[in-house]
Design a protein around this motif. Structure first.
Motif, PDB file in Angstrom:
ATOM      1  N   LYS A  34       0.863  -1.137   0.137  1.00  0.00           N
ATOM      2  CA  LYS A  34       0.012   0.242  -0.229  1.00  0.00           C
ATOM      3  C   LYS A  34       0.696   1.037   0.040  1.00  0.00           C
ATOM      4  N   GLY A  35       2.455   1.131   0.347  1.00  0.00           N
ATOM      5  CA  GLY A  35       2.836   1.960  -0.179  1.00  0.00           C
ATOM      6  C   GLY A  35       3.055   2.567   1.353  1.00  0.00           C
ATOM      7  N   GLU A  36       3.048   1.931   2.431  1.00  0.00           N
ATOM      8  CA  GLU A  36       3.326   2.633   3.173  1.00  0.00           C
ATOM      9  C   GLU A  36       4.481   2.130   3.899  1.00  0.00           C
ATOM     10  N   THR A  89       6.160   2.696  -6.039  1.00  0.00           N
ATOM     11  CA  THR A  89       6.850   1.730  -5.532  1.00  0.00           C
ATOM     12  C   THR A  89       6.581   0.343  -4.462  1.00  0.00           C
ATOM     13  N   GLY A  90       5.524   0.266  -4.208  1.00  0.00           N
ATOM     14  CA  GLY A  90       5.373  -0.367  -2.946  1.00  0.00           C
ATOM     15  C   GLY A  90       4.368  -1.675  -4.239  1.00  0.00           C
ATOM     16  N   ARG A  91       3.700  -1.440  -4.976  1.00  0.00           N
ATOM     17  CA  ARG A  91       3.061  -1.766  -6.256  1.00  0.00           C
ATOM     18  C   ARG A  91       4.224  -2.876  -6.619  1.00  0.00           C
ATOM     19  N   LEU A  92       5.437  -2.299  -7.301  1.00  0.00           N
ATOM     20  CA  LEU A  92       6.725  -2.878  -7.988  1.00  0.00           C
ATOM     21  C   LEU A  92       7.141  -4.299  -7.110  1.00  0.00           C
ATOM     22  N   SER A 131      16.307   0.399  -7.676  1.00  0.00           N
ATOM     23  CA  SER A 131      15.145   0.661  -8.038  1.00  0.00           C
ATOM     24  C   SER A 131      14.112   1.894  -8.738  1.00  0.00           C
ATOM     25  N   SER A 132      15.160   2.686  -8.836  1.00  0.00           N
ATOM     26  CA  SER A 132      14.773   3.622  -9.979  1.00  0.00           C
ATOM     27  C   SER A 132      14.721   2.466 -11.683  1.00  0.00           C
ATOM     28  N   SER A 133      15.829   1.806 -11.915  1.00  0.00           N
ATOM     29  CA  SER A 133      15.305   0.974 -12.982  1.00  0.00           C
ATOM     30  C   SER A 133      14.600   0.221 -12.954  1.00  0.00           C
ATOM     31  N   ILE A 134      14.983  -0.095 -12.190  1.00  0.00           N
ATOM     32  CA  ILE A 134      13.248  -1.355 -12.326  1.00  0.00           C
ATOM     33  C   ILE A 134      11.944  -0.996 -12.937  1.00  0.00           C
TER      34      ILE A 134
END
Length: 286
Positions: free
Chosen positions: A157-159, A203-206, A274-277
């Motif tokens: 959930k991005g938390e 980011t949380g979804r990935l 993180s950013s590239s993925i």
């Protein structure tokens, strides 16, 4: 990608099939009646503990297949209650640290009763020793697994955690939360990366896509799988197999799961990863 179950706190990607298609649907069917009767989540937990105690009494006569089957039936009834107590807590807004402790205590208590009942039926010092070791292994494995599940559900959930939580409440509640959250300190680099992300939800979804297979690997740590193992061990005439299964294979599953989950976290923390993925993921998922 399979989305989390709508309106619920559980993500279907990491639920084992017996929960998805038997235990949780049964608990949901009982939820309206429980709410009409005004029963509390803690009452449901204690009802589950009672079902587990009856199952343990049945397994004392495990060498009779009829009693072994009754033990399985009451164990399943406990699993349903174990799911229903959380549903009642969420529906009534009564979730609490003490409620989590009660849920965990009943979980550990049921397996302790099951193992000790089997040990009493065998009656040898070796059986008692195995039962006690298996009960202790279960308590640690289950607490760690629930901590991993809670982390996963929060992160998708991005938390992010701002800091390692400090357990509160009475001594037993603090002990339970300390075990369940003992990995939080190791996981803080990922929490900081998630919190600093320009889009924590994405980011949380990935993270969920990468971590879900790791969590599915830990299906074997669910109470459902242990219940099945106890029944099958009794059915083949050797309850000790269930204890050894708890002590060795499940301890390995817990350790490997923890290691693999931390590896997923490190893939985000590594410089630039993180950013590239995330960029490639967004390009592939319009």
């Amino acid at each position: 990608m399979t989305e989390p179950a709508g309106g619920g706190s559980r993500d279907r990607r990491i639920e084992d099939p017996s929960n998805l298609y038997l235990i949780h649907p049964t608990a949901r069917a009982l939820l309206p009646g429980a709410l009409r009767l005004g029963v509390s989540a803690n009452f449901v937990s204690m009802a589950g503990l009672a079902c587990g105690a009856v199952a343990a009494l049945c397994y004392v006569n495990w060498n009779d297949p009829r009693f072994a089957l009754l033990g399985l039936v009451f164990s399943i009834a406990w699993l349903v209650m174990d799911g229903l107590d959380g549903m009642v807590a969420r529906a009534t807004g009564t979730s609490s640290a003490f409620g989590r402790f009660m849920d965990g205590l009943c979980d550990h208590g049921v397996f302790a009763l099951l193992y000790l009942g089997l040990a009493a039926s065998i009656g040898t010092p070796g059986a008692w020793a195995l039962a006690l070791i298996a009960a202790a292994a279960h308590a640690v494995q289950s607490s760690l697994y629930e901590g991993e599940r809670a982390r996963f559900h929060r992160r998708v959930k991005g938390e992010a955690l701002a800091a390692v939580p400090r357990p509160t409440g009475n001594a037993l509640v603090r002990l339970y939360d300390s075990v369940a959250g003992s990995v939080d300190r190791l996981a803080m680099p990922f929490e900081r990366r998630l919190g600093a992300s320009p889009d924590p939800v994405a980011t949380g979804r990935l993270y969920g896509e990468l971590a879900a297979p790791v969590m599915r690997f830990q299906y074997l740590l669910t109470a459902n799988m242990r219940v099945a193992a106890i029944f099958l061990a009794c059915l083949v005439g050797n309850p000790r197999l269930a204890w050894w299964y708890e002590i060795i294979p499940l301890s390995l599953v817990a350790a490997i799961g923890l290691i693999r989950h931390r590896a997923v976290e490190r893939s985000f923390v590594a410089q630039g990863t993180s950013s590239s993925i995330l960029l490639s993921s967004e390009q592939g998922h319009p």
